[in-house]
Design a protein around this motif. Structure first.
Motif, short mmCIF file in Angstrom:
data_model
loop_
_atom_site.label_atom_id
_atom_site.label_comp_id
_atom_site.label_asym_id
_atom_site.label_seq_id
_atom_site.Cartn_x
_atom_site.Cartn_y
_atom_site.Cartn_z
N PHE A 58 0.81 -1.22 0.00
CA PHE A 58 0.00 0.00 0.00
C PHE A 58 0.84 1.27 0.00
CE2 PHE A 58 -2.44 -3.44 1.92
CZ PHE A 58 -3.59 -3.42 1.13
N ARG A 59 2.12 1.11 -0.34
CA ARG A 59 2.99 2.29 -0.29
C ARG A 59 2.92 3.13 -1.56
NH1 ARG A 59 8.03 -1.31 1.52
NH2 ARG A 59 7.35 -1.85 3.63
N LEU A 60 2.79 2.48 -2.70
CA LEU A 60 2.84 3.20 -3.97
C LEU A 60 1.44 3.61 -4.39
CD1 LEU A 60 5.43 0.93 -5.79
CD2 LEU A 60 5.82 3.09 -4.57
N LYS A 61 1.25 4.89 -4.63
CA LYS A 61 -0.08 5.38 -4.95
C LYS A 61 -0.52 4.97 -6.35
CE LYS A 61 -0.78 7.02 -0.94
NZ LYS A 61 -1.63 6.16 -0.08
N SER A 62 0.41 4.68 -7.22
CA SER A 62 0.07 4.29 -8.60
C SER A 62 0.14 2.78 -8.77
CB SER A 62 1.04 4.96 -9.57
OG SER A 62 1.14 4.21 -10.77
N GLY A 63 -0.96 2.20 -9.19
CA GLY A 63 -0.98 0.76 -9.45
C GLY A 63 -0.02 0.37 -10.56
N ASP A 64 0.13 1.22 -11.54
CA ASP A 64 1.04 0.90 -12.64
C ASP A 64 2.48 0.81 -12.16
OD1 ASP A 64 -1.01 0.77 -14.41
OD2 ASP A 64 -0.71 2.79 -15.22
N VAL A 65 2.84 1.75 -11.31
CA VAL A 65 4.21 1.73 -10.79
C VAL A 65 4.41 0.48 -9.94
CG1 VAL A 65 5.86 2.92 -9.28
CG2 VAL A 65 4.46 4.23 -10.90
N TYR A 66 3.41 0.14 -9.11
CA TYR A 66 3.50 -1.09 -8.31
C TYR A 66 3.73 -2.29 -9.21
CZ TYR A 66 2.35 -4.82 -5.01
OH TYR A 66 2.39 -5.95 -4.22
N ARG A 67 2.91 -2.38 -10.25
CA ARG A 67 3.00 -3.53 -11.15
C ARG A 67 4.38 -3.64 -11.79
NH1 ARG A 67 -0.98 -1.99 -13.98
NH2 ARG A 67 -2.71 -3.10 -12.98
N GLU A 68 4.94 -2.51 -12.15
CA GLU A 68 6.24 -2.50 -12.83
C GLU A 68 7.37 -2.98 -11.91
OE1 GLU A 68 7.31 1.35 -14.31
OE2 GLU A 68 9.41 0.74 -14.63
N TRP A 69 7.37 -2.54 -10.67
CA TRP A 69 8.50 -2.82 -9.78
C TRP A 69 8.31 -4.10 -8.98
CZ3 TRP A 69 13.09 -0.09 -9.72
CH2 TRP A 69 13.11 1.08 -10.49
N TYR A 70 7.05 -4.41 -8.66
CA TYR A 70 6.82 -5.62 -7.86
C TYR A 70 6.50 -6.83 -8.71
CZ TYR A 70 6.99 -3.09 -3.42
OH TYR A 70 7.41 -2.36 -2.35
N LYS A 71 6.29 -6.62 -10.01
CA LYS A 71 5.93 -7.73 -10.91
C LYS A 71 4.74 -8.50 -10.35
CE LYS A 71 9.74 -6.62 -13.11
NZ LYS A 71 9.56 -5.56 -14.13
N HIS A 72 3.72 -7.78 -9.93
CA HIS A 72 2.58 -8.37 -9.24
C HIS A 72 1.42 -7.38 -9.44
CE1 HIS A 72 0.16 -9.87 -5.82
NE2 HIS A 72 0.96 -10.92 -5.79
N GLU A 73 0.19 -7.91 -9.48
CA GLU A 73 -0.96 -7.01 -9.59
C GLU A 73 -1.10 -6.17 -8.32
OE1 GLU A 73 -3.26 -6.21 -12.15
OE2 GLU A 73 -1.42 -7.03 -13.03
N PRO A 74 -1.47 -4.91 -8.45
CA PRO A 74 -1.58 -4.04 -7.28
C PRO A 74 -2.85 -4.31 -6.47
CG PRO A 74 -2.17 -2.84 -9.26
CD PRO A 74 -1.69 -4.19 -9.71
N ALA A 75 -2.87 -3.78 -5.24
CA ALA A 75 -4.07 -3.83 -4.41
C ALA A 75 -5.13 -2.90 -5.00
CB ALA A 75 -3.72 -3.40 -2.99
N ALA A 76 -6.35 -3.06 -4.49
CA ALA A 76 -7.43 -2.20 -4.97
C ALA A 76 -7.11 -0.75 -4.65
CB ALA A 76 -8.75 -2.61 -4.29
N GLN A 77 -7.44 0.12 -5.61
CA GLN A 77 -7.05 1.52 -5.47
C GLN A 77 -7.70 2.18 -4.25
OE1 GLN A 77 -4.73 2.77 -7.69
NE2 GLN A 77 -4.57 4.52 -6.31
N ALA A 78 -8.92 1.74 -3.89
CA ALA A 78 -9.61 2.35 -2.75
C ALA A 78 -8.80 2.18 -1.47
CB ALA A 78 -11.00 1.73 -2.58
N GLU A 79 -8.30 0.98 -1.26
CA GLU A 79 -7.50 0.78 -0.06
C GLU A 79 -6.14 1.48 -0.15
OE1 GLU A 79 -9.09 -2.49 -0.75
OE2 GLU A 79 -10.46 -2.34 0.96
#
Lengths: 350, 350, 350, 350
Positions: free
Chosen positions: C106-127
């Motif tokens: 839940f640290r990265l506000k952008s799901g795209d950035v999360y996906r790029e660096w963690y190689k994993h789908e991000p959490a729901a944006q609301a949370e």
């Protein structure tokens, strides 16, 4: 020329014992390693998992294939776990190769004792009988000309070189022997285990396998031979937060009071002419680092008039004199070469 | 036969650099160490302070006596601190000996720069001019036939082997270079100091001498030569809780965007035929342990499209390639021998 | 009385982050740990795997059961890996609990950035939007009263506390920032891995994940906020042969030449009243051991007139200020307690 | 309020024992350290040499001035070397202060024995007789109400807590006791010495002072009291490449064969209600790290039917239970406070 060299194969080349054999054999003047073997990583370059070998060994790991190994090599080192060596050794022997086994499978002459301490069925008695126990400085005469060597355990080597002369001379009471052993973590191998996980071991000192370590009967077998009667001992192992090195601190009651200088003299005479045992003068005790990366076993003593006991300190590098180095020393003896060939390393200090 | 070997003397034999020279020279096929020298411990056996040498070196330490040394040796290694080497080297040179100095006294061509960074008066300019800077893979041609070598600093060696080809090729901006260096504690020597006290260093990581380390101008001198114009850099040193090993993590802006594979190719071409530099393929970075106890310098790269920067990782054993090993490599070059003689150690792993 | 204390549950109690939470919370005056949770070891005593807790925690590990946890606790700490936290947090939040998550989910506000660096789908944006980034000394005001905290990464904490004031003040050029980070091995967790195997890490120093470490975008997100424009950085991580401790050595170009004393003054004003950041005077740089076992972040500086750059040294204990300690500090802030409650440990030295 | 707290002075605040006293007393609810004293560094801030104390202790070191100390404090801890404590203690006692001495000066009741093992003249017999030997779990009743405590040695504490119940019960033969002790390097103090030089100790394991360690007669004095007759033992010390921790591996012949569970039971009954001794169940042996930074002594056993011997493993943190922690425990007992006050640390793990 390589053609004139003895060709060696190393089975278990991706373990610490195997890779140490490769390191040492690289500079042996009469041996060339022609096959590095790993059942788990066959087909990949050995330098991939061991980048220190980059540009030194560019070959691929072979699988375990007796015919292939026989075609490539004259001698095979088995740096394999117990239970595995007993499956491999007979075939290599049958193919006419010399075999030097670093596991515990052929060290104990009694199958029952093996079963009790290893919790595993023993190897066939015929091969067990055929194997020469390669404690080089004690049984070198038997090693000469043999074709099947069972290399001693790391702890056993340090303990026995520290004890044999005194027991043989009858200077200490065999029933009183207590061996407090300490080892660097490389002795536990490269297999992943919480007991070798960095954060668990660093800044930590621990005891393990109290009264259950499988090197106990191996030590007792040799001491019994030296004493001429059955000997049992207390043997404890500890893990030190370092990579290499074994120290055995050995306690025994003297049969009559002698001083340290007499023990020094006894040991120097016993090991006379053997380059890899260095007996320290009174007042000096060896530390593990002074044999780091080398095939030395350094020994020191302290007698105590108050208690009548002697304390013996014996140190080795567990991967060299305790495994790969002594295996090569045994090869040298077996081939009737100078026992120091390829092993004349000055210890790495500091 | 020893008679046909080159006779070497080692001044400063009771420091870590000196004792490492002895370790390595023990197995050099063309050199024999005939005098181990220490002003502070003259007359006592070298093995007394260094028990790993027991039965390997049984000789006594000599004092510093130019005539004595001249009578016993052809080449002298000065493993002495800066300020001391400048006093000793001229006499040994005047006596017609070859001199290889491991201190910082003859590395900097400008006396003013020396004075600024070492806080000490510089050596006489004539000797400074005479000394060849022995970064073997870069200045090997000048070393050949020279009689006075100034051996590079440990950090300088790792940093410069990592940087020279890229700067020379104009692929990176010299003004952007930042060198973040980490060293094992043996680099601090054997002198007692709270900064090398076990309990202060173990489980600790620290930075020191920020923007003040005396290897900075040495690095800049060579980079300026490579760039063809004055270069200044940011250079930081850290102490790692381990004994041996240096890593330089080097950052620079690329002049145009290239990828890692291009750098690998550039460096492999630059170091072609030089056995002691191993350039890693893309995606692999060296760790210090893979060169432990050996004369290798291993180098890896990571370019970054996002920032346009390149990160270069360069590792050595500070006591071997960073000191004693490169000194012997320079002796080999100077004598026109194969540069690997006596240095063909496989790294000790693990 | 325990009844009046805040009841806490720790999910992931058999990892190093979880067990450190337990250690610290044991002495928190207002909190009691009522449930220690591990999906893999539920039903067994926590002290079995962690004998240091013997007789301190005699309870059994719970499984992950939201209703059970809700009945036993008011706040839940998620010391779980990324990918796991995103599955657990929503249910605990829905159950009305306060949640402090130590993972990267839940640290990265952008799901795209999360996906790029963690190689994993991000959490729901609301949370993700609901989570407050708990860098205590920077975003403490937002933490107060929040019910969902995303605790910063260990490297991010050290890097950002070292950089934020200077970037915010516009004293350094954000585009020039290079962060050379070093970490003890406990940061890699308790999971078995060759990279954390003792014999591979001891006496070794290595770099990893060059230009790919997942804390990079987290650092950039905060620095971008401070700078008021997008910032990208070079961030490199290394493994140090020690258990605890992180140092970030940070390089940046100054926007105009200031001296170290000015930076000391800027940082002391910025962190005024915050007990856990200690800014060193000019000429002193912190070492990791001086914060061992404590929640401190110590910071020092060195400006360099020659290059116009500043070097910033920032150290923390990765398991305390870099994980469990800051999580508790955030709980204190969230509850409007003194932020030092339960964290007033003097560092363990030596 | 500080006014109502007991005021403590620490002499020897710049040694590891002294600085550990300060660390622990910082969180003692009933004690405040009002004077930190060092003869060598008087006048300078304590945090200068110990930056982990920055902003925690901002006071300057006092010199040794009995009147000054008396005006500032009620109790004085002497964390001074043997030979020094005997000079200081009488004056502080005469001034009416409570004195807790951490040196060996007042431990041995016989001046002759002191002279023999310490190679130094003993303290005056009157003060020796007045001192209560503060092995808290054994002699706690005598400590209560005393004003002069002689705190046990680090090795002695580990050895005696491991041996006392079995000797007292007559379950083992006191003449057979062998204590093989291992210590982290902080036990050697902060004084510079080649034996504590990082590069000499790291990756090294060494024995020292065989049959000569000055804790031997201290151990024998207590065991003799327990046995009701003179006891002599073999006691060996080793240095482990880590900072903190002591393990004693203790061997003894049983008087009749009992199993491990019986020893567990005996020890649990003996130490019932004493929070700082944790007796392990059969099959579990403690490691030093599980007591790191804490006041615990953890004990485990292994009996062996083959030899009739028992092996006892006892571990402590040498600076806490082996020095500063037990000193505070003794203060608690002396003041009739709960013995755990200020000492309820969970060990730092990993």
């Amino acid at each position: 020329m390589n053609n004139s060299k003895l060709r060696a194969a190393v089975v278990g080349s991706t373990g610490y014992g195997g890779v140490e054999l490769i390191r040492l054999l690289q500079s042996h003047p009469h041996v060339t390693v022609t096959s590095v073997i790993s059942s788990s990583s066959a087909g990949s370059p050995i330098a991939e998992g061991f980048p220190h070998l980059r540009e030194i060994r560019t070959d691929l790991l072979d699988g375990i294939d007796v015919e292939l190994v026989r075609s490539k090599a004259d001698v095979v080192f088995l740096a394999t776990p117990h239970g595995v060596s007993m499956k491999l050794a007979p075939d290599f022997l049958a193919a006419g190769m010399k075999v030097i086994d670093l596991s515990g499978d052929f060290r104990l002459k009694s199958g029952d004792v093996y079963r009790e301490w290893y919790k595993h069925e023993p190897a066939a008695q015929a091969e067990v009988d055929r194997a020469v126990y390669g404690l080089s400085e004690v049984y070198g005469a038997q090693v000469y000309g043999a074709d099947f060597i069972s290399n001693p355990g790391c702890f056993s080597t340090a303990a026995l070189l520290g004890l044999y002369p005194a027991v043989k001379a009858g200077w200490i009471n065999p029933d009183s022997i207590i061996i407090d052993a300490k080892s660097g973590v490389s002795g536990a191998g490269r297999g992943l285990n919480l007991s070798a996980h960095f954060s668990e071991i660093n800044e930590n000192f621990k005891a393990y396998k109290l009264n259950k370590h499988q090197h106990t009967p191996e030590i007792e077998q040799v001491l019994s031979e030296a004493a001429g009667r059955p000997v049992i001992t207390t043997f404890t192992t500890h893990l030190v937060p370092m990579t290499r090195g074994i120290m055995c601190t050995i306690y025994a009651a003297q049969n009559e009071n002698r001083d340290t200088a007499q023990f020094v003299d006894l040991y120097r005479r016993f090991y006379e002419g053997r380059r890899f045992v260095r007996v320290h003068p009174a007042g000096h005790w060896p530390a593990t680092k002074q044999v780091y990366g080398s095939n030395y076993c350094d020994i020191g003593f302290s007698t105590d008039d108050r208690t009548g006991r002697i304390t013996i300190i014996s140190v080795i590098d567990n991967l060299v004199k305790g495994a790969a180095g002594q295996a090569i020393q045994n090869l040298n003896l077996l081939m009737n070469w100078d026992e120091t060939l390829g092993l004349q390393f000055t210890p790495v200090y500091p």
